[in-house]
Design an enzyme around this catalytic site. Sequence first.
Site, PDB file in Angstrom:
ATOM      1  N   GLY A   1      41.557  89.015  94.662  1.00  0.00           N
ATOM      2  CA  GLY A   1      42.926  90.092  94.775  1.00  0.00           C
ATOM      3  C   GLY A   1      43.362  90.740  93.083  1.00  0.00           C
ATOM      4  O   GLY A   1      43.131  89.505  92.361  1.00  0.00           O
TER       5      GLY A   1
ATOM      6  N   HIS B   1      52.295  85.234  92.384  1.00  0.00           N
ATOM      7  CA  HIS B   1      51.813  86.242  91.458  1.00  0.00           C
ATOM      8  C   HIS B   1      53.855  86.980  91.426  1.00  0.00           C
ATOM      9  O   HIS B   1      53.999  86.910  90.202  1.00  0.00           O
ATOM     10  CB  HIS B   1      50.754  86.823  91.299  1.00  0.00           C
ATOM     11  CG  HIS B   1      49.509  86.659  91.127  1.00  0.00           C
ATOM     12  ND1 HIS B   1      50.171  85.720  89.348  1.00  0.00           N
ATOM     13  CD2 HIS B   1      48.021  86.022  91.552  1.00  0.00           C
ATOM     14  CE1 HIS B   1      48.412  85.325  89.176  1.00  0.00           C
ATOM     15  NE2 HIS B   1      47.589  85.342  90.256  1.00  0.00           N
TER      16      HIS B   1
ATOM     17  N   CYS C   1      42.354  81.700  90.065  1.00  0.00           N
ATOM     18  CA  CYS C   1      42.796  83.431  89.237  1.00  0.00           C
ATOM     19  C   CYS C   1      42.706  83.553  88.827  1.00  0.00           C
ATOM     20  O   CYS C   1      41.971  83.388  87.385  1.00  0.00           O
ATOM     21  CB  CYS C   1      44.303  82.555  89.285  1.00  0.00           C
ATOM     22  SG  CYS C   1      45.271  83.418  89.167  1.00  0.00           S
ATOM     23  N   LEU C   2      42.406  85.630  88.494  1.00  0.00           N
ATOM     24  CA  LEU C   2      41.649  86.074  86.964  1.00  0.00           C
ATOM     25  C   LEU C   2      43.227  85.683  86.086  1.00  0.00           C
ATOM     26  O   LEU C   2      42.416  85.844  85.025  1.00  0.00           O
ATOM     27  CB  LEU C   2      41.848  87.424  87.483  1.00  0.00           C
ATOM     28  CG  LEU C   2      40.763  87.667  88.632  1.00  0.00           C
ATOM     29  CD1 LEU C   2      40.962  89.210  89.280  1.00  0.00           C
ATOM     30  CD2 LEU C   2      39.920  88.012  87.698  1.00  0.00           C
TER      31      LEU C   2
ATOM     32  N   GLN D   1      49.789  90.364  87.118  1.00  0.00           N
ATOM     33  CA  GLN D   1      48.745  90.312  85.878  1.00  0.00           C
ATOM     34  C   GLN D   1      48.401  91.346  85.830  1.00  0.00           C
ATOM     35  O   GLN D   1      47.437  91.188  84.178  1.00  0.00           O
ATOM     36  CB  GLN D   1      47.883  90.161  87.115  1.00  0.00           C
ATOM     37  CG  GLN D   1      48.234  89.072  87.740  1.00  0.00           C
ATOM     38  CD  GLN D   1      47.039  88.481  89.178  1.00  0.00           C
ATOM     39  OE1 GLN D   1      46.811  88.682  89.809  1.00  0.00           O
ATOM     40  NE2 GLN D   1      45.673  87.449  88.230  1.00  0.00           N
TER      41      GLN D   1
ATOM     42  N   HIS E   1      48.291  83.989  97.717  1.00  0.00           N
ATOM     43  CA  HIS E   1      47.791  84.259  96.265  1.00  0.00           C
ATOM     44  C   HIS E   1      48.554  85.168  95.605  1.00  0.00           C
ATOM     45  O   HIS E   1      48.964  84.814  94.390  1.00  0.00           O
ATOM     46  CB  HIS E   1      46.703  83.485  95.731  1.00  0.00           C
ATOM     47  CG  HIS E   1      46.471  83.577  94.385  1.00  0.00           C
ATOM     48  ND1 HIS E   1      45.235  82.448  94.110  1.00  0.00           N
ATOM     49  CD2 HIS E   1      46.108  84.168  93.436  1.00  0.00           C
ATOM     50  CE1 HIS E   1      45.719  82.623  93.274  1.00  0.00           C
ATOM     51  NE2 HIS E   1      45.807  83.618  92.321  1.00  0.00           N
ATOM     52  N   GLU E   2      48.646  86.964  95.769  1.00  0.00           N
ATOM     53  CA  GLU E   2      49.420  87.282  95.792  1.00  0.00           C
ATOM     54  C   GLU E   2      50.836  87.351  95.468  1.00  0.00           C
ATOM     55  O   GLU E   2      51.233  88.241  94.644  1.00  0.00           O
ATOM     56  CB  GLU E   2      48.755  88.726  95.645  1.00  0.00           C
ATOM     57  CG  GLU E   2      47.314  88.870  95.157  1.00  0.00           C
ATOM     58  CD  GLU E   2      46.743  88.691  94.205  1.00  0.00           C
ATOM     59  OE1 GLU E   2      47.391  88.671  93.756  1.00  0.00           O
ATOM     60  OE2 GLU E   2      45.290  87.760  94.245  1.00  0.00           O
TER      61      GLU E   2
HETATM   62 NI    NI Z   1      45.894  85.261  90.243  1.00  0.00          NI
END
Ligand code: NI
Length: 173
Positions: free
Chosen positions: A46, A134, A88-89, A51, A130-131
């Site tokens: 995701g 963000h 998380c990226l 991000q 999670h998204e």
């Molecule tokens: Ni993330």
Amino acid sequence: MATHPIRVFGDPVLKQRAAEVTDLDGKLAKLAQDMIDTMYGAPGAGLAAPQVGVQKRIFVYDAGAGARVIVNPAIVESDGEWTYEEGCLSVPGLYWHITRPKVVHLTGFDLEGNEVSIEADEFEARVFQHEMDHLNGTLLIERLDPDTRKQALRTLRNRDLALLDADGDVRPR
Ligand code: NI
């Protein structure tokens, strides 16, 4: 295929609430495609617009059934509890067991403006939560218990120094 650098912990863009999308235009479609390319390139399950430095309420994901785009999402219902090792990226290389609701009902829109309504369980539900975080300027570190969070911030601060370039800016990855 166009990818964007992924903003990492320490970048203020990750702490701001993203704005509602008002125009479903070609520019948004291009952003969504770039986000999908960036997500697969990472690779991740995701990716939310902040991000890649864009303060808009849009995220892309692939929970195993192909890439989808959700615009102006909302979680209208959640239920149960599920613990999952979450990463998380924007906080690369670190994972924690985090407990969140197991089931969520997500609503929103696709790129054509059609309403989307998804009852998600376990992994897909986790990606949605999670998204959504963000888009609200919340990183998963804020979902940790106080002791684990303290430890995580210490790790990240040490690593953060290594990520700063000569001007003291966070290097894009
Ligand atoms: Ni993330």
